[in-house]
Design an enzyme around this catalytic site. Structure first.
Site, mmCIF file in Angstrom:
data_model
loop_
_atom_site.group_PDB
_atom_site.id
_atom_site.type_symbol
_atom_site.label_atom_id
_atom_site.label_comp_id
_atom_site.label_asym_id
_atom_site.label_seq_id
_atom_site.Cartn_x
_atom_site.Cartn_y
_atom_site.Cartn_z
ATOM 1 N N ARG A 155 29.103 46.057 44.052
ATOM 2 C CA ARG A 155 30.634 45.499 44.001
ATOM 3 C C ARG A 155 30.975 46.239 42.711
ATOM 4 N NH1 ARG A 155 35.029 44.428 42.923
ATOM 5 N NH2 ARG A 155 36.069 42.240 42.939
ATOM 6 N N HIS A 158 34.857 46.729 37.808
ATOM 7 C CA HIS A 158 35.992 46.195 37.792
ATOM 8 C C HIS A 158 36.279 44.981 36.693
ATOM 9 C CE1 HIS A 158 33.211 42.983 39.709
ATOM 10 N NE2 HIS A 158 34.379 42.082 39.709
ATOM 11 N N HIS A 160 39.067 41.188 35.719
ATOM 12 C CA HIS A 160 40.012 40.540 36.230
ATOM 13 C C HIS A 160 40.473 39.460 35.230
ATOM 14 C CE1 HIS A 160 36.396 38.270 37.188
ATOM 15 N NE2 HIS A 160 36.105 39.202 37.907
ATOM 16 N N GLU A 164 34.632 34.781 35.227
ATOM 17 C CA GLU A 164 33.728 34.806 36.555
ATOM 18 C C GLU A 164 32.403 34.099 36.130
ATOM 19 O OE1 GLU A 164 33.252 38.520 39.030
ATOM 20 O OE2 GLU A 164 31.292 38.020 38.644
ATOM 21 N N HIS A 203 32.917 44.860 34.421
ATOM 22 C CA HIS A 203 31.548 44.515 34.849
ATOM 23 C C HIS A 203 31.179 45.066 36.300
ATOM 24 C CE1 HIS A 203 33.906 41.023 36.032
ATOM 25 N NE2 HIS A 203 32.988 40.880 37.080
ATOM 26 N N GLU A 228 40.186 37.257 45.161
ATOM 27 C CA GLU A 228 39.262 38.346 45.400
ATOM 28 C C GLU A 228 39.895 39.702 45.538
ATOM 29 O OE1 GLU A 228 35.460 40.159 45.094
ATOM 30 O OE2 GLU A 228 36.287 38.538 44.245
ATOM 31 N N GLU A 345 36.451 19.281 39.224
ATOM 32 C CA GLU A 345 35.097 19.810 39.934
ATOM 33 C C GLU A 345 35.212 20.284 40.950
ATOM 34 O OE1 GLU A 345 31.389 16.962 41.868
ATOM 35 O OE2 GLU A 345 32.670 16.094 40.230
ATOM 36 N N HIS A 384 34.826 9.020 41.873
ATOM 37 C CA HIS A 384 34.041 9.283 43.286
ATOM 38 C C HIS A 384 32.547 9.238 43.061
ATOM 39 C CE1 HIS A 384 33.853 12.898 40.462
ATOM 40 N NE2 HIS A 384 32.833 13.204 41.056
#
Length: 447
Positions: A155, A158, A160, A164, A203, A228, A345, A384
């Site tokens: 991958r 790149h 962002h 991540e 990364h 993505e 969550e 919940h």
């Protein structure tokens, strides 16, 4: 005679009115809780309820994904058979939508997304599919990507503008990164372990051949709008910079860039990296903290109905924006009733089957069913539980958008609140209040 009748009526009518008022205002013995003794004077201690008591209607799941039936939109005397076309396999997976528990009410947005419904981007060397706010509008705070790389596949380099966080599902993945201070880091992350990159930090990801099939992993981003397909890629950038500028920037001849790709690579084949591969020596040194965490080797905490282990900024120091609890729930057990005070969550189901009811306040509640590979989303403060509805161990990741994993246990809250106050709300017996837990049960087993 008419005058006498009218006079008598005037004398009797006030008494009749008073008797009627007293009768309607007196305590009503029939309104007592079921089983309450009706000894003289006891009725006054149990006034009529302000609202009706909660129903005792059974609300178990009526079938599951493996049931050999035609599912119908019926629960007890409610509903009816389906007369039109049916997608039976989908309805078998979602009994709580076709025949919901009677405790469901009002409106709660969809909180289930199977990665099986995500569009897959196929590349030479692997694939990637995502879930973001376009798929599940309730998921405003977190998005996820499921990615697969064949041995050696990359991958590409790149970055962002979101953090991540990753969990390796199968195989192992070698990651590289360089900080703004020029410190570098390379590590191989095995199955069940984690990596994390802060927003904007460059990364790469590459599958090893520790598993002959390569690697598959889960990526989580702290923004529900993450896409993505819109990350900043090395090859995409250089393809859109004049080569004269590239030559000037790198102080070399323009011909050095004759073979750079004309468009992005994204995922592409590469040589299998060595597990002990070392980065170039940096004059700034290596990073002071690791960007990986050996979550697979962490010993879980045992509870009555399962286990929990947590990785957040207290033990995975660089993970400032995302925290995780890996939870197992045994058959018949459940992750207790709870909520997260300020954190959304994003839950990913690794094994087994479950159901969750989301309580969204103002009488709004809805139940959803989940299988392995599904994503659940629970906004901050929604009450919940997570119940194992299968006959095998349920395993899941509770992922929060936070630096420290926090939740509030309903059981513990009530146990630590003055008993008379709890009794005034719920009319629980002293025995039941005495059984409340002053420590979090976390994962509860059946009685």
């Amino acid at each position: 005679m008419p005058r006498l009748t009218s006079s008598l009526a005037r004398r009797i009518l006030p008494s009749l009115i008073l008797a009627s008022i007293l009768a309607t205002s007196a305590p009503c013995i029939s309104a007592l809780p079921t089983g309450t003794p009706t000894a003289p004077g006891l009725a006054a201690a149990y006034p009529s309820p302000t609202v009706p008591y909660a129903s005792d209607d059974p609300n178990d799941e009526l079938w599951n994904a493996h049931s050999d039936i035609t599912p119908e939109a019926q629960r007890g005397r409610l509903g009816g058979t389906v007369l039109g076309p049916q997608n039976a396999p989908l309805e078998l997976q979602n009994p709580s939508l076709l025949a919901p528990p009677t405790t469901d009410h009002g409106d709660v947005p969809n909180a289930k997304w199977p990665f099986s419904l995500s569009h897959n981007r196929l590349q030479t060397g692997g694939w990637a599919r995502q879930q973001n706010v376009n798929d599940m509008p309730i998921a405003k705070g977190i998005a996820g990507v499921n990615m697969r790389l064949e041995p050696g596949a990359i991958r590409e380099l790149h970055w962002h503008n979101t953090a991540e966080w990753a969990y390796v599902l199968k195989g192992s993945t070698q990651i590289t990164t360089v900080t703004a201070e020029g410190q570098n880091y390379v590590a191989t992350v095995p199955q069940g372990s984690l990596w994390y990159f802060p927003p904007g930090q460059p990364h790469s990801l590459q599958a090893t051949d520790d598993d002959p099939e390569g690697s598959e992993f889960l990526l989580v981003f702290d923004d529900g709008n993450f896409n993505e397909d819109s990350t900043f890629l090395l090859t995409d950038w250089l393809a859109h910079v004049p080569k004269e500028v590239l030559a000037k920037n790198f102080r070399t001849d323009q011909s050095a860039f004759d073979r750079i790709p004309g468009e992005q690579l994204y995922i592409f084949p590469g040589p299998v990296p060595a597990d002990n591969q070392q980065p170039p020596t940096s004059p700034q040194g290596t990073t002071p903290l690791p960007y990986t965490y050996d979550f697979a080797s962490m010993k879980p905490t045992q509870y009555a109905g399962g286990t929990v282990k947590i990785a957040d900024s207290r033990n995975f120091k660089v993970a400032k924006d995302i925290a995780v609890a890996e939870v197992t729930v045994e058959p018949g057990s459940m992750r207790e009733l709870h909520w997260h005070p300020s954190d959304d969550e994003w839950t990913y189901f690794l094994e087994g089957s479950a159901r969750i009811t989301l309580f969204a306040a103002a009488g709004n509640a809805r139940t959803f069913d989940y299988q392995a590979g599904d994503v659940a989303y629970v906004p901050a403060s929604y009450g919940h539980y997570i119940e194992n509805t299968g006959n095998t161990t349920l395993r899941l990741l509770e992922i929060l958008k936070t630096d420290v994993f926090k939740d509030i246990s309903l059981n513990q809250w009530l146990a630590l609140t003055p008993p008379e106050l709890v009794k005034a709300h719920l009319e629980l017996s002293d025995e039941t209040i005495g059984q409340l837990s002053k420590t979090k049960p976390v994962v509860v087993a059946p009685q």
